[in-house]
Design a protein around this motif. Structure first.
Motif, PDB file in Angstrom:
ATOM      1  N   PHE A 140      13.298  86.072  45.033  1.00  0.00           N
ATOM      2  CA  PHE A 140      12.260  86.096  44.118  1.00  0.00           C
ATOM      3  C   PHE A 140      11.105  86.547  45.406  1.00  0.00           C
ATOM      4  CE2 PHE A 140      11.504  82.116  46.000  1.00  0.00           C
ATOM      5  CZ  PHE A 140      10.087  82.040  46.339  1.00  0.00           C
ATOM      6  N   ALA A 141       9.920  87.266  44.641  1.00  0.00           N
ATOM      7  CA  ALA A 141       8.680  87.439  45.422  1.00  0.00           C
ATOM      8  C   ALA A 141       7.544  87.396  44.468  1.00  0.00           C
ATOM      9  CB  ALA A 141       8.819  89.055  46.104  1.00  0.00           C
ATOM     10  N   SER A 142       6.846  88.532  43.797  1.00  0.00           N
ATOM     11  CA  SER A 142       5.941  88.400  42.899  1.00  0.00           C
ATOM     12  C   SER A 142       6.555  87.938  41.621  1.00  0.00           C
ATOM     13  CB  SER A 142       5.120  89.962  42.819  1.00  0.00           C
ATOM     14  OG  SER A 142       4.675  90.069  44.036  1.00  0.00           O
ATOM     15  N   GLY A 143       8.027  88.258  41.539  1.00  0.00           N
ATOM     16  CA  GLY A 143       8.922  87.858  40.232  1.00  0.00           C
ATOM     17  C   GLY A 143      10.281  87.854  40.934  1.00  0.00           C
ATOM     18  N   LEU A 160       6.342  81.351  43.495  1.00  0.00           N
ATOM     19  CA  LEU A 160       7.075  80.247  43.705  1.00  0.00           C
ATOM     20  C   LEU A 160       7.204  79.518  42.517  1.00  0.00           C
ATOM     21  CD1 LEU A 160       6.696  78.362  47.027  1.00  0.00           C
ATOM     22  CD2 LEU A 160       7.578  77.147  44.808  1.00  0.00           C
ATOM     23  N   TYR A 161       6.413  79.115  41.784  1.00  0.00           N
ATOM     24  CA  TYR A 161       6.821  78.077  40.930  1.00  0.00           C
ATOM     25  C   TYR A 161       7.256  78.317  39.442  1.00  0.00           C
ATOM     26  CZ  TYR A 161       4.500  74.662  44.117  1.00  0.00           C
ATOM     27  OH  TYR A 161       4.438  74.186  45.251  1.00  0.00           O
ATOM     28  N   GLY A 162       6.956  79.743  39.293  1.00  0.00           N
ATOM     29  CA  GLY A 162       7.319  80.412  37.867  1.00  0.00           C
ATOM     30  C   GLY A 162       8.622  80.611  38.191  1.00  0.00           C
ATOM     31  N   THR A 163       9.240  80.987  39.285  1.00  0.00           N
ATOM     32  CA  THR A 163      10.731  81.503  39.528  1.00  0.00           C
ATOM     33  C   THR A 163      11.576  80.141  39.703  1.00  0.00           C
ATOM     34  OG1 THR A 163      10.032  81.912  42.002  1.00  0.00           O
ATOM     35  CG2 THR A 163      10.444  83.717  40.267  1.00  0.00           C
ATOM     36  N   LEU A 164      10.968  79.057  40.254  1.00  0.00           N
ATOM     37  CA  LEU A 164      11.506  77.858  40.445  1.00  0.00           C
ATOM     38  C   LEU A 164      11.899  77.252  38.966  1.00  0.00           C
ATOM     39  CD1 LEU A 164      12.729  75.549  41.763  1.00  0.00           C
ATOM     40  CD2 LEU A 164      10.195  74.463  41.770  1.00  0.00           C
ATOM     41  N   GLN A 165      10.953  77.662  38.005  1.00  0.00           N
ATOM     42  CA  GLN A 165      11.306  77.011  36.678  1.00  0.00           C
ATOM     43  C   GLN A 165      12.595  77.825  36.217  1.00  0.00           C
ATOM     44  OE1 GLN A 165       7.866  77.947  34.308  1.00  0.00           O
ATOM     45  NE2 GLN A 165       6.779  76.410  35.193  1.00  0.00           N
ATOM     46  N   ILE A 193       1.333  74.352  41.264  1.00  0.00           N
ATOM     47  CA  ILE A 193       2.001  73.068  41.718  1.00  0.00           C
ATOM     48  C   ILE A 193       1.713  72.055  40.323  1.00  0.00           C
ATOM     49  CG2 ILE A 193       0.414  72.004  43.034  1.00  0.00           C
ATOM     50  CD1 ILE A 193       4.182  71.208  43.054  1.00  0.00           C
ATOM     51  N   ASP A 194       0.600  71.943  39.805  1.00  0.00           N
ATOM     52  CA  ASP A 194       0.014  71.146  38.710  1.00  0.00           C
ATOM     53  C   ASP A 194       0.735  71.745  37.482  1.00  0.00           C
ATOM     54  OD1 ASP A 194      -1.337  69.615  40.221  1.00  0.00           O
ATOM     55  OD2 ASP A 194      -3.316  70.676  39.961  1.00  0.00           O
ATOM     56  N   GLY A 195       0.794  73.084  37.207  1.00  0.00           N
ATOM     57  CA  GLY A 195       1.295  73.553  36.083  1.00  0.00           C
ATOM     58  C   GLY A 195       2.968  73.414  36.119  1.00  0.00           C
ATOM     59  N   PHE A 196       3.311  73.715  37.105  1.00  0.00           N
ATOM     60  CA  PHE A 196       4.936  73.324  37.349  1.00  0.00           C
ATOM     61  C   PHE A 196       5.173  71.744  37.016  1.00  0.00           C
ATOM     62  CE2 PHE A 196       8.464  71.404  39.711  1.00  0.00           C
ATOM     63  CZ  PHE A 196       9.574  72.423  39.134  1.00  0.00           C
ATOM     64  N   ALA A 197       4.482  71.080  37.483  1.00  0.00           N
ATOM     65  CA  ALA A 197       4.692  69.558  37.367  1.00  0.00           C
ATOM     66  C   ALA A 197       4.614  69.300  35.757  1.00  0.00           C
ATOM     67  CB  ALA A 197       3.590  68.593  37.766  1.00  0.00           C
ATOM     68  N   GLN A 198       3.648  69.713  34.888  1.00  0.00           N
ATOM     69  CA  GLN A 198       3.368  69.676  33.482  1.00  0.00           C
ATOM     70  C   GLN A 198       4.539  70.114  32.713  1.00  0.00           C
ATOM     71  OE1 GLN A 198      -0.337  71.359  32.548  1.00  0.00           O
ATOM     72  NE2 GLN A 198      -1.549  69.914  33.390  1.00  0.00           N
ATOM     73  N   TRP A 199       5.106  71.391  32.997  1.00  0.00           N
ATOM     74  CA  TRP A 199       6.409  71.883  32.796  1.00  0.00           C
ATOM     75  C   TRP A 199       7.579  71.000  32.921  1.00  0.00           C
ATOM     76  CZ3 TRP A 199      10.691  73.547  35.091  1.00  0.00           C
ATOM     77  CH2 TRP A 199      11.855  74.228  34.424  1.00  0.00           C
ATOM     78  N   TYR A 200       7.633  70.412  34.107  1.00  0.00           N
ATOM     79  CA  TYR A 200       8.675  69.743  34.581  1.00  0.00           C
ATOM     80  C   TYR A 200       8.972  68.428  33.718  1.00  0.00           C
ATOM     81  CZ  TYR A 200      12.097  67.228  37.176  1.00  0.00           C
ATOM     82  OH  TYR A 200      13.182  66.400  37.526  1.00  0.00           O
ATOM     83  N   GLU A 201       7.844  68.016  33.514  1.00  0.00           N
ATOM     84  CA  GLU A 201       7.928  66.563  32.846  1.00  0.00           C
ATOM     85  C   GLU A 201       8.053  66.825  31.354  1.00  0.00           C
ATOM     86  OE1 GLU A 201       3.929  65.201  33.995  1.00  0.00           O
ATOM     87  OE2 GLU A 201       4.851  64.251  36.016  1.00  0.00           O
ATOM     88  N   ASP A 203       2.300  69.636  51.763  1.00  0.00           N
ATOM     89  CA  ASP A 203       1.898  68.629  50.760  1.00  0.00           C
ATOM     90  C   ASP A 203       2.683  69.044  49.498  1.00  0.00           C
ATOM     91  OD1 ASP A 203       0.401  67.186  52.601  1.00  0.00           O
ATOM     92  OD2 ASP A 203      -1.587  68.230  52.049  1.00  0.00           O
ATOM     93  N   GLU A 204       2.533  70.416  49.055  1.00  0.00           N
ATOM     94  CA  GLU A 204       3.008  70.778  47.888  1.00  0.00           C
ATOM     95  C   GLU A 204       4.635  70.652  47.838  1.00  0.00           C
ATOM     96  OE1 GLU A 204       2.020  74.459  46.442  1.00  0.00           O
ATOM     97  OE2 GLU A 204      -0.155  73.964  46.562  1.00  0.00           O
ATOM     98  N   MET A 205       5.508  70.968  48.992  1.00  0.00           N
ATOM     99  CA  MET A 205       6.816  70.704  49.343  1.00  0.00           C
ATOM    100  C   MET A 205       7.176  69.209  48.865  1.00  0.00           C
ATOM    101  SD  MET A 205       8.137  73.633  49.140  1.00  0.00           S
ATOM    102  CE  MET A 205       6.906  74.180  47.912  1.00  0.00           C
ATOM    103  N   GLY A 206       6.151  68.236  49.541  1.00  0.00           N
ATOM    104  CA  GLY A 206       6.641  67.049  49.578  1.00  0.00           C
ATOM    105  C   GLY A 206       6.542  66.494  48.054  1.00  0.00           C
ATOM    106  N   ARG A 207       5.474  66.935  47.339  1.00  0.00           N
ATOM    107  CA  ARG A 207       5.356  66.542  46.131  1.00  0.00           C
ATOM    108  C   ARG A 207       6.137  67.145  45.287  1.00  0.00           C
ATOM    109  NH1 ARG A 207       0.172  68.324  42.509  1.00  0.00           N
ATOM    110  NH2 ARG A 207       0.705  67.485  40.444  1.00  0.00           N
ATOM    111  N   LEU A 208       6.915  68.333  45.505  1.00  0.00           N
ATOM    112  CA  LEU A 208       7.754  68.683  44.585  1.00  0.00           C
ATOM    113  C   LEU A 208       9.241  67.930  44.721  1.00  0.00           C
ATOM    114  CD1 LEU A 208       9.006  71.285  42.767  1.00  0.00           C
ATOM    115  CD2 LEU A 208       9.499  72.396  45.255  1.00  0.00           C
TER     116      LEU A 208
END
Length: 547
Positions: free
Chosen positions: A413-416, A449-454, A486-494, A515-520
């Motif tokens: 991934f990059a921009s997508g 990062l987070y869109g492709t992680l989903q 990261i906040d949007g990803f967390a909502q999607w994940y939960e 910080d974000e990698m630790g939260r993830l």
């Protein structure tokens, strides 16, 4: 790395000279070892003036160790000893630099003469004794503390299985795992001493020979090992992280194989010691050869401190390990299983485990090839991924490569999403397709990062099953530049139960947000691996212990 400093001290060695007459025989006094006290000198000899009142002029005196650095390659299990090492500053004059590495690969590092270390401190030297090089490379070793590798079972499950009243045999543990009655967590035998010891315990016990397991026995026990592996629901690359993962969410397992010292720290776990034996880690602090007088003296001072009665009691109290200060009343009796006596046996057992026995890994590698990854960074990434395809590697390194039956999915991934590739390693272990794909990676674009992680998690969920170990490995060298954050990803994940429970192992590299990698990692039950020093290959190999 931790530095420990303390005041120098000297060990007094007395050389007594006695005049003899023709009718009196000469008397020789025996030399003292580190654990023996010198015999008292005769009164008349004690009254003689010292021949060397200045210790610095005595060729027998120890060198001044103040300011000496002792570089130690150690297992991460001794991190709980740091407060004790730090308190040694008040008494010793040395600096201890600790570098952590797994027992098996750390041993191979030292036996190959790699790295600049003065000493090792692994949970065990049993693996080291299998190498011909040990006699030339090791000068001295001293056991500091002990703990067997046992089974910790949830109190209610232990009662249901009857294991709280009567310890099971290893065969009964295998039956319970194979039938679905007992799900467990265990660290990787390739990277962690506790997982390796548990595997040796099991294989030796079910071989039924009553002796150390041999290479010929490995094929005989393979079917029972496969049945045992069906019960594994939690894996880890280290003993400490295994307990952290269990403490965070223990719902997937009924118990864990780990060091007694860690099991005893959890009041909800019952210690279960299989009837037919276990292996005990004895934590030998080991001096390597040819390190010089000052280093040798610093090593001796540290060993003397750690083996002192009050320190042995403190180790027992604070780490729950067995020491010289514990008594039979404090310890549960264990039957000691013999360790394999051939290097070929160890390698045959580990090879069978990773390629034939354990549940195969189902891995999604989410790889950032954005514009910032150009040049040396992309070269380092390719080298790290290609290190997992080196089928000609020696020792445990060969077991960290992708193995037969494993599924590997790449999401570039990059921009997508730039490309996707699904690969299943065949029985022949051919990894040419993986190498070809990695070599074609190119750097261009932003960092979504987070869109492709989903998407990567959704892919992983599609093939997650009870008979595989599913995870996502995230590599990025920069901060997210596209929605969601990261906040949007967390909502999607939960909100997506299908992806929950799939750990994300994130590699911290370049400008990626710690910080974000630790939260993830906290959100998904994964872990962050720091490659901030640029050593991506080491980070990817360490991650393999968790996949």
């Amino acid at each position: 790395m931790t530095a420990v400093v303390a005041h120098s001290r000297s060990r007094a060695l007395a050389v007594l000279l006695a005049l003899v007459c023709a009718l009196v025989c000469a008397v020789a006094l025996p030399a003292c070892s580190r654990d023996e006290a010198a015999e008292p000198a005769p009164d008349d000899a004690r009254e003689q003036p010292a021949t060397n009142p200045d210790p610095s002029s005595d060729p027998e005196a120890d060198p001044d160790v103040a300011g000496t650095t002792l570089r130690v390659l150690a297992g991460s299990e001794i991190k709980d000893m740091l407060p004790i090492l730090e308190d040694a500053q008040a008494e010793l004059g040395i600096t201890v630099e600790l570098t952590y590495q797994g027992t098996l690969d750390g041993t191979e590092t030292v036996m190959a003469g790699e790295g600049d270390f003065d000493a090792t401190w692994f949970p065990s030297n049993a693996y080291m004794t299998l190498f011909d090089e040990k006699s030339a490379l090791v000068s001295e070793e001293a056991s500091i503390m002990r703990t067997p590798v046992v089974l910790g079972v949830k109190r209610d499950r232990a009662a249901e299985l009857g294991w709280d009243e009567k310890s099971p045999t290893w065969a009964e543990v295998v039956d319970a795992a194979a039938s679905g009655e007992f799900a467990y967590g265990m660290s990787s035998p390739v990277s962690s001493n506790s997982g390796f010891s548990a595997l040796v315990e099991l294989a030796t016990a079910i071989s039924g020979t009553g002796a150390a397991i041999t290479a010929a026995d490995v094929d005989v026990v393979a079917s029972d090992l496969t049945r045992f592996a069906q019960g594994q629901a939690l894996t880890s690359g280290s003993s400490g992280w295994l307990m952290e993962a269990y403490d965070k969410d223990s719902s997937a397992v009924d118990g864990v194989f780990n060091y007694e010292s860690l099991i005893l720290q959890d009041p909800d776990l019952v210690e279960v010691i299989p009837q037919d034996g276990v292996i005990t880690a004895d934590y030998p602090l080991t001096l390597l050869s040819g390190r010089g007088e000052k280093v040798e003296a610093a090593y001796g001072a540290l060993v003397d401190y750690l083996r002192r009665d009050d320190v042995q009691q403190r180790i027992a109290d604070e780490t729950h390990r067995r020491t010289d200060a514990t008594t039979p009343d404090d310890e549960r009796m264990v039957f000691e299983i013999p360790f394999p006596n051939r290097l070929a046996t160890v390698r045959a057992l580990l090879s069978s485990w990773v390629s034939e026995v354990r549940k195969p890994a189902n891995m999604v590698f989410q790889i950032d090839t954005s514009g910032s990854m150009g040049g040396e960074r992309l070269d380092a990434l390719k080298a790290a991924l290609l290190s997992l395809t080196e089928t000609g590697a020696d020792g445990t390194a060969a077991l960290l490569t992708f193995q037969p039956r494993e599924m590997i999915r790449f999401v570039e991934f990059a921009s997508g999403i730039k490309s996707e590739k699904d690969l299943v390693v065949g029985e022949d272990g051919n990894l040419a397709d993986v190498s070809s794909y990695v070599n074609d990676l190119s750097a261009l674009g932003g960092t979504a990062l987070y869109g492709t992680l989903q998407h990567a998690l959704e892919l992983a969920a599609q093939t997650r099953a009870d008979d595989n170990v599913t995870s996502v490995v995230l590599f990025s060298d920069g901060e997210n530049t596209d929605a969601p954050g990261i906040d949007g990803f967390a909502q999607w994940y939960e909100a997506n139960e299908a992806v929950q429970g799939i750990p994300v192992y994130a590699i911290l590299f370049g400008e990626a947000s710690a910080d974000e990698m630790g939260r993830l990692a906290e959100l998904t039950g994964g872990r962050v691996f720091d490659a901030g020093d640029g050593d991506l290959t080491a980070a990817f190999k360490e991650i393999r212990g968790y996949l």
